[in-house]
Design a protein around this motif. Structure first.
Motif, PDB file in Angstrom:
ATOM      1  N   GLU A 126     -18.146  34.891  45.652  1.00 28.64           N
ATOM      2  CA  GLU A 126     -18.519  35.857  46.670  1.00 28.64           C
ATOM      3  C   GLU A 126     -19.653  36.720  46.138  1.00 28.64           C
ATOM      4  O   GLU A 126     -19.583  37.216  45.013  1.00 28.64           O
ATOM      5  N   PHE A 127     -20.681  36.877  46.932  1.00 27.99           N
ATOM      6  CA  PHE A 127     -21.798  37.769  46.614  1.00 27.99           C
ATOM      7  C   PHE A 127     -21.724  38.933  47.583  1.00 27.99           C
ATOM      8  O   PHE A 127     -21.582  38.727  48.795  1.00 27.99           O
ATOM      9  N   PHE A 128     -21.807  40.172  47.063  1.00 28.69           N
ATOM     10  CA  PHE A 128     -21.677  41.321  47.960  1.00 28.69           C
ATOM     11  C   PHE A 128     -22.559  42.477  47.522  1.00 28.69           C
ATOM     12  O   PHE A 128     -22.985  42.567  46.377  1.00 28.69           O
ATOM     13  N   ARG A 129     -22.816  43.340  48.512  1.00 23.47           N
ATOM     14  CA  ARG A 129     -23.549  44.594  48.276  1.00 23.47           C
ATOM     15  C   ARG A 129     -22.758  45.698  48.967  1.00 23.47           C
ATOM     16  O   ARG A 129     -22.304  45.538  50.105  1.00 23.47           O
ATOM     17  N   TRP A 130     -22.591  46.809  48.290  1.00 25.11           N
ATOM     18  CA  TRP A 130     -21.877  47.950  48.871  1.00 25.11           C
ATOM     19  C   TRP A 130     -22.700  48.591  49.973  1.00 25.11           C
ATOM     20  O   TRP A 130     -23.915  48.803  49.814  1.00 25.11           O
ATOM     21  N   ILE A 131     -22.067  48.920  51.067  1.00 26.39           N
ATOM     22  CA  ILE A 131     -22.640  49.772  52.116  1.00 26.39           C
ATOM     23  C   ILE A 131     -22.179  51.199  51.851  1.00 26.39           C
ATOM     24  O   ILE A 131     -22.964  52.139  51.858  1.00 26.39           O
ATOM     25  N   ALA A 132     -20.887  51.328  51.600  1.00 21.63           N
ATOM     26  CA  ALA A 132     -20.277  52.609  51.266  1.00 21.63           C
ATOM     27  C   ALA A 132     -19.565  52.418  49.935  1.00 21.63           C
ATOM     28  O   ALA A 132     -18.403  51.999  49.908  1.00 21.63           O
ATOM     29  N   PRO A 133     -20.254  52.654  48.825  1.00 21.59           N
ATOM     30  CA  PRO A 133     -19.636  52.387  47.523  1.00 21.59           C
ATOM     31  C   PRO A 133     -18.477  53.325  47.227  1.00 21.59           C
ATOM     32  O   PRO A 133     -18.417  54.439  47.742  1.00 21.59           O
ATOM     33  N   PRO A 134     -17.573  52.853  46.393  1.00 18.18           N
ATOM     34  CA  PRO A 134     -16.503  53.749  45.948  1.00 18.18           C
ATOM     35  C   PRO A 134     -17.090  54.831  45.051  1.00 18.18           C
ATOM     36  O   PRO A 134     -18.220  54.716  44.576  1.00 18.18           O
ATOM     37  N   PRO A 135     -16.338  55.880  44.800  1.00 18.68           N
ATOM     38  CA  PRO A 135     -16.865  56.924  43.905  1.00 18.68           C
ATOM     39  C   PRO A 135     -17.131  56.367  42.511  1.00 18.68           C
ATOM     40  O   PRO A 135     -16.483  55.404  42.106  1.00 18.68           O
ATOM     41  N   PRO A 136     -18.089  56.931  41.801  1.00 15.33           N
ATOM     42  CA  PRO A 136     -18.379  56.437  40.451  1.00 15.33           C
ATOM     43  C   PRO A 136     -17.166  56.592  39.539  1.00 15.33           C
ATOM     44  O   PRO A 136     -16.366  57.508  39.732  1.00 15.33           O
ATOM     45  N   PRO A 137     -17.088  55.682  38.549  1.00 15.85           N
ATOM     46  CA  PRO A 137     -15.953  55.766  37.625  1.00 15.85           C
ATOM     47  C   PRO A 137     -15.988  57.028  36.791  1.00 15.85           C
ATOM     48  O   PRO A 137     -16.947  57.647  36.578  1.00 15.85           O
TER      49      PRO A 137
END
Length: 137
Positions: A126-137
């Protein structure tokens, strides 16, 4: 109270292992289509670097600790995060690795745009790009 990672020993990297009836076909596909280079190669195991600290291990059907899972659902997916989603899609199309339903789809409950392909053993990549990324670690 400490957080879960506090005091945890270091981790040098991760390797995900996939198991194949036809190891040679899998190695060719990951090298020629995805461009992953082997850094360790034995007759039953090939390790390919994805990024520093992240590798994919391809194992033959009889020599590893596990066996290939028959059928379409392998129970594992290699997910690749990239900001160059369209370029990856073009590369896989040019290599003849896209199927009729391998267009862009919403994923992760609308948080990503993605597409999937199957490798020669039937594992999803699976190849993906975030639209709404999770918060940074």
């Amino acid at each position: 109270m400490t957080g879960p990672a506090e005091g945890r020993p270091d981790i040098a990297g991760t390797i995900t292992f996939f198991y194949y009836d036809d190891l040679d076909a899998a190695v060719r596909w990951y090298r020629e289509v995805l461009g992953f280079e082997p850094y360790f190669n034995q007759d039953w195991l090939v390790l390919l670097r994805i990024t520093p600290g992240q590798s994919l291990g391809l194992v033959d059907a009889v020599s590893g600790s596990q066996r290939p899972v028959p059928g379409r659902n392998k129970g594992a997916t290699l997910s690749i995060e990239t900001d160059q989603l369209e370029q990856w899609h073009d590369r896989l199309r040019a290599a003849g690795s896209l199927g009729p339903d391998d267009g862009f789809q919403p994923g992760c409950r609308g948080r990503t745009t993605e597409f999937r392909v199957c490798d020669p053993g039937g594992y999803f990549v699976e190849f993906f790009r975030w639209i709404a990324p999770p918060p940074p670690p």
